[in-house]
Design an enzyme around this catalytic site. Structure first.
Site, PDB file in Angstrom:
ATOM      1  N   LYS A  18     -10.221   7.608  -0.903  1.00  0.00           N
ATOM      2  CA  LYS A  18     -10.030   9.008   0.096  1.00  0.00           C
ATOM      3  C   LYS A  18      -8.689   9.235  -0.154  1.00  0.00           C
ATOM      4  CE  LYS A  18      -9.275   8.039   4.712  1.00  0.00           C
ATOM      5  NZ  LYS A  18      -7.840   8.527   5.146  1.00  0.00           N
ATOM      6  N   ASN A  19      -7.672   8.377   0.032  1.00  0.00           N
ATOM      7  CA  ASN A  19      -6.302   8.831  -0.068  1.00  0.00           C
ATOM      8  C   ASN A  19      -5.774   9.154  -1.256  1.00  0.00           C
ATOM      9  OD1 ASN A  19      -6.404   8.086   2.673  1.00  0.00           O
ATOM     10  ND2 ASN A  19      -5.486   6.086   2.734  1.00  0.00           N
ATOM     11  N   ARG A  32       3.049   9.906  13.539  1.00  0.00           N
ATOM     12  CA  ARG A  32       2.734  10.308  12.331  1.00  0.00           C
ATOM     13  C   ARG A  32       3.632  11.518  11.998  1.00  0.00           C
ATOM     14  NH1 ARG A  32      -2.400   8.530  10.871  1.00  0.00           N
ATOM     15  NH2 ARG A  32      -1.581   8.821   8.630  1.00  0.00           N
ATOM     16  N   ASP A  77      -3.824  -0.730   6.166  1.00  0.00           N
ATOM     17  CA  ASP A  77      -5.005  -0.098   6.449  1.00  0.00           C
ATOM     18  C   ASP A  77      -6.522  -1.259   6.178  1.00  0.00           C
ATOM     19  OD1 ASP A  77      -4.754   2.950   4.549  1.00  0.00           O
ATOM     20  OD2 ASP A  77      -4.307   2.579   6.726  1.00  0.00           O
ATOM     21  N   ARG A  85      -4.792  15.591   9.636  1.00  0.00           N
ATOM     22  CA  ARG A  85      -3.317  15.574   9.346  1.00  0.00           C
ATOM     23  C   ARG A  85      -2.887  15.786   7.956  1.00  0.00           C
ATOM     24  NH1 ARG A  85      -0.482  12.236   8.376  1.00  0.00           N
ATOM     25  NH2 ARG A  85       1.492  12.898   9.561  1.00  0.00           N
ATOM     26  N   ARG A 112     -15.183   9.435   8.304  1.00  0.00           N
ATOM     27  CA  ARG A 112     -14.027  10.229   7.909  1.00  0.00           C
ATOM     28  C   ARG A 112     -13.538   9.650   6.399  1.00  0.00           C
ATOM     29  NH1 ARG A 112      -9.313  11.964  11.558  1.00  0.00           N
ATOM     30  NH2 ARG A 112      -8.687  12.464   9.619  1.00  0.00           N
ATOM     31  N   ILE A 131       6.651  13.924  10.208  1.00  0.00           N
ATOM     32  CA  ILE A 131       6.763  14.301   8.820  1.00  0.00           C
ATOM     33  C   ILE A 131       8.500  14.941   8.603  1.00  0.00           C
ATOM     34  CG2 ILE A 131       4.409  15.514   8.541  1.00  0.00           C
ATOM     35  CD1 ILE A 131       5.758  18.109   8.840  1.00  0.00           C
ATOM     36  N   CYS A 184      -1.903  10.916  15.994  1.00  0.00           N
ATOM     37  CA  CYS A 184      -3.296  10.525  16.126  1.00  0.00           C
ATOM     38  C   CYS A 184      -3.260   9.124  17.077  1.00  0.00           C
ATOM     39  CB  CYS A 184      -3.630  10.241  14.574  1.00  0.00           C
ATOM     40  SG  CYS A 184      -2.996   9.097  13.875  1.00  0.00           S
TER      41      CYS A 184
HETATM   42  C1  EPZ Z   1      -0.958   7.478   4.168  1.00  0.00           C
HETATM   43  O1  EPZ Z   1      -0.600   7.950   5.352  1.00  0.00           O
HETATM   44  C2  EPZ Z   1      -2.562   7.165   4.303  1.00  0.00           C
HETATM   45  N1  EPZ Z   1      -3.341   8.365   4.627  1.00  0.00           N
HETATM   46  C3  EPZ Z   1      -2.728   6.133   5.688  1.00  0.00           C
HETATM   47  O2  EPZ Z   1      -4.151   6.040   5.429  1.00  0.00           O
HETATM   48  C4  EPZ Z   1      -2.031   4.881   5.112  1.00  0.00           C
HETATM   49  O3  EPZ Z   1      -2.174   4.050   6.508  1.00  0.00           O
HETATM   50  C5  EPZ Z   1      -0.127   5.180   4.845  1.00  0.00           C
HETATM   51  O4  EPZ Z   1      -0.406   6.239   3.793  1.00  0.00           O
HETATM   52  C6  EPZ Z   1       0.254   4.138   4.615  1.00  0.00           C
HETATM   53  O5  EPZ Z   1      -0.141   3.538   3.499  1.00  0.00           O
HETATM   54  C7  EPZ Z   1      -3.688   9.229   3.530  1.00  0.00           C
HETATM   55  O6  EPZ Z   1      -3.061   9.064   2.458  1.00  0.00           O
HETATM   56  C8  EPZ Z   1      -4.443  10.409   3.810  1.00  0.00           C
HETATM   57  P1  EPZ Z   1       3.353   7.470   5.463  1.00  0.00           P
HETATM   58  P2  EPZ Z   1       0.758   8.697   5.494  1.00  0.00           P
HETATM   59  O7  EPZ Z   1       3.819   8.740   5.367  1.00  0.00           O
HETATM   60  O8  EPZ Z   1       1.163   9.555   4.392  1.00  0.00           O
HETATM   61  C9  EPZ Z   1       6.207   7.112   9.272  1.00  0.00           C
HETATM   62  C10 EPZ Z   1      -6.233   5.494   6.322  1.00  0.00           C
HETATM   63  O9  EPZ Z   1      -6.704   4.636   7.164  1.00  0.00           O
HETATM   64  N2  EPZ Z   1       6.593   8.526   8.746  1.00  0.00           N
HETATM   65  O10 EPZ Z   1       3.585   6.271   4.349  1.00  0.00           O
HETATM   66  O11 EPZ Z   1       0.834   9.457   6.868  1.00  0.00           O
HETATM   67  C11 EPZ Z   1       4.626   7.397   9.870  1.00  0.00           C
HETATM   68  O12 EPZ Z   1       4.676   7.897  11.129  1.00  0.00           O
HETATM   69  C12 EPZ Z   1      -4.891   6.393   6.697  1.00  0.00           C
HETATM   70  O13 EPZ Z   1      -6.968   5.751   5.255  1.00  0.00           O
HETATM   71  C13 EPZ Z   1       7.838   9.114   9.543  1.00  0.00           C
HETATM   72  O14 EPZ Z   1       8.184   8.307  10.347  1.00  0.00           O
HETATM   73  O15 EPZ Z   1       1.858   7.399   5.569  1.00  0.00           O
HETATM   74  C14 EPZ Z   1       3.944   5.996   9.808  1.00  0.00           C
HETATM   75  O16 EPZ Z   1       4.403   5.324  10.739  1.00  0.00           O
HETATM   76  C15 EPZ Z   1      -4.258   5.650   8.116  1.00  0.00           C
HETATM   77  N3  EPZ Z   1       8.343  10.341   8.879  1.00  0.00           N
HETATM   78  C16 EPZ Z   1       4.816   5.418   8.569  1.00  0.00           C
HETATM   79  O17 EPZ Z   1       6.013   6.231   8.304  1.00  0.00           O
HETATM   80  C17 EPZ Z   1       7.807  10.715   7.894  1.00  0.00           C
HETATM   81  O18 EPZ Z   1       8.231  11.987   7.416  1.00  0.00           O
HETATM   82  C18 EPZ Z   1       4.167   5.479   7.068  1.00  0.00           C
HETATM   83  O19 EPZ Z   1       3.764   6.689   7.048  1.00  0.00           O
HETATM   84  C19 EPZ Z   1       6.604  10.251   7.253  1.00  0.00           C
HETATM   85  C20 EPZ Z   1       6.032   9.040   7.806  1.00  0.00           C
END
Ligand code: EPZ
Length: 427
Positions: free
Chosen positions: A24-25, A123, A309, A94, A401, A125, A118
């Site tokens: 998915k990811n 989450r 995950d 998102r 999902r 950016i 969520c």
């Molecule tokens: C991806 O989310 C995955 N989702 C998540 O899977 C996965 O848990 C995560 O990577 C970590 O491996 C998808 O790929 C669609 P991050 P993402 O940016 O990209 C913080 C599932 O169950 N952060 O690595 O959102 C953020 O809030 C889902 O399949 C900032 O603060 O993950 C989080 O606490 C859940 N600022 C941490 O970093 C930013 O600009 C990791 O986020 C970006 C992220």
């Protein structure tokens, strides 16, 4: 459609083999990357899950033509008639934010609704924005929308990420590939899905090297050298890890096929530390367990560390282990919510901030429980399989999902699981 619940009969084992779907990811981002192909790309091994449906709506909203044939998706992005991704789609998923990078890469402009948080965290950016600003993007917030422009064009830069964010790395890659000049991304995410995305971008004409390492080099190429491609999505390591955790909980042996075992090294290490037997094939992993589960501490970390995950699925194993386990969640600030559901099934778990102290118990009792996110939902179904009695799992749309035919795959392994309307009707 009426709400459905998953009814699970307990005291079952899981035995047999299951083929995991495409990741998915990865697939979600591969679909976004097709924007750069400016023609018809084909993506194989795309999972049939609702998040993919939403990303399909996003891509079609932009004006692309999309058709699906089983697990193959054709996306023609030759003509896009808007660069705006509306709130009603971004609020559903998102990960829609993944169109930001390719829209900027192709058009130098994008207007994307700000994604909300969520159940598992804020989450944010901010790292996406800081990184893209280094490439020359200027952002404005306009009534909840992120307006991205590149008045002086998109140029290469050295970008050092504060944290190896998966999403930020992906958006940066999909913009930098079409920037003028070269980009270095330091402290980049190293997940296998990043490698998969870089592979597709390179098939479209990009020049990326080092994906999968902490430093990724991108040589910007002119947009007219990008072309559509055909790409196959990697197997879903989190779906695979979910079934392997189920095997460790319920006994096994269970073999998961269509997965690169190298994607699961840390999870395999933890399964062996907890007393499971693991054997590795070329594209498969087999897990079984005879003796008791042993307690072993777990810290979630960016890849190749233990994946967040799989935290919920391994929390179940810890709940049934001999002894006490400390599970530390370092990635998301609110990913222990589901533990209260496990406690209702008889688990003994105390949460202290980012740490969960799990005191192993002999067994769990079936109970009505509710999913808080897709991974917790998947874990609660596994808990029902090994609990005594019947478990009713509510809010199962979360599971749909990210898991294709989760109920069917579990039943093929010997589970007694069925999805019925919540009002008690029987399908
Ligand atoms: C991806 O989310 C995955 N989702 C998540 O899977 C996965 O848990 C995560 O990577 C970590 O491996 C998808 O790929 C669609 P991050 P993402 O940016 O990209 C913080 C599932 O169950 N952060 O690595 O959102 C953020 O809030 C889902 O399949 C900032 O603060 O993950 C989080 O606490 C859940 N600022 C941490 O970093 C930013 O600009 C990791 O986020 C970006 C992220």
């Amino acid at each position: 459609m009426s709400e459905k619940v998953i009814i699970v009969q307990g005291n079952k084992t899981l035995k047999g083999s299951v083929t995991v779907s495409g990741a998915k990811n990865s697939a979600l981002k591969l679909m976004a990357a097709s924007i750069l192909g400016q023609g018809e790309s084909v993506i194989h091994n795309v999972p049939a899950i609702s998040d993919i449906d939403v990303m399909g709506d996003v891509i079609q909203h932009l004006g692309a033509k999309l058709s699906r044939d089983g697990h193959d998706i054709r996306i023609d992005t030759a003509v896009l008639d808007t660069l705006e991704t509306p709130y009603e789609l971004v609020s559903k998923m998102r990960a829609s934010i993944a169109v930001l990078g390719p829209l900027i890469g192709r058009f130098g402009h994008a207007r994307v609704a700000m994604p909300g948080g969520c159940q598992i965290g804020a989450r944010k950016i901010d790292m996406h924005l800081v990184g893209l600003e280094a490439l020359g993007v200027e952002f404005a917030i306009d009534h909840g929308y992120l307006e991205a422009r590149t008045p002086k064009g998109l140029h290469g830069a050295l970008v050092t990420l504060e944290f190896p964010s998966v999403g930020a790395t992906e958006n940066l890659l999909m913009a930098a590939v079409a920037a003028k000049g070269n980009t270095t991304i330091e402290n980049a995410a190293r997940e296998p899905e990043i490698v998969d995305l870089a592979g597709m971008l390179n098939s479209m004409g990009a020049r990326i090297s080092g994906a999968g390492n902490a430093t990724i080099e991108v040589e910007g190429v002119a947009l007219d050298s990008f072309h559509p491609c055909e790409h196959t999505t990697v197997g879903d390591r989190i779906e695979a890890g979910t079934f392997l955790a189920g095997a460790a909980a319920a006994g096994g042996p269970v073999t998961v096929n269509n997965i690169d075992p190298n994607f699961l090294r840390m999870a395999i290490m933890k399964l062996e530390a907890m007393g499971a037997s693991v054997s590795i094939g070329d594209k498969s992993v087999t897990v079984s367990r005879e003796g008791p589960l042993a307690a072993t501490d777990i810290q979630t970390l960016p890849h190749p560390g233990f994946p967040t995950d799989l935290q919920a699925q391994f929390m179940l194993l810890a709940a049934l282990a001999n002894g006490n386990t400390i599970i530390t969640e370092n990635i998301f600030e609110n990913r222990f919510m589901f533990t209260s559901e496990l406690v209702r099934m008889g688990a003994d778990i105390t949460i202290e901030g980012h740490h969960a102290l799990v005191r192993g118990v002999k067994d769990l009792q079936g109970a009505p429980v509710s999913c808080t996110d897709l991974r917790a939902g998947a874990a609660l179904v596994l808990a029902g399989i090994v609990a005594e009695g019947e478990t009713q799992v509510h809010n199962i749309e979360h599971i749909g999902r990210g898991y294709e035919d989760y109920v069917g795959k579990l039943c093929s392994l010997g589970a007694d699981v069925r999805s019925v309307p919540a009002d008690g009707g029987h399908v």
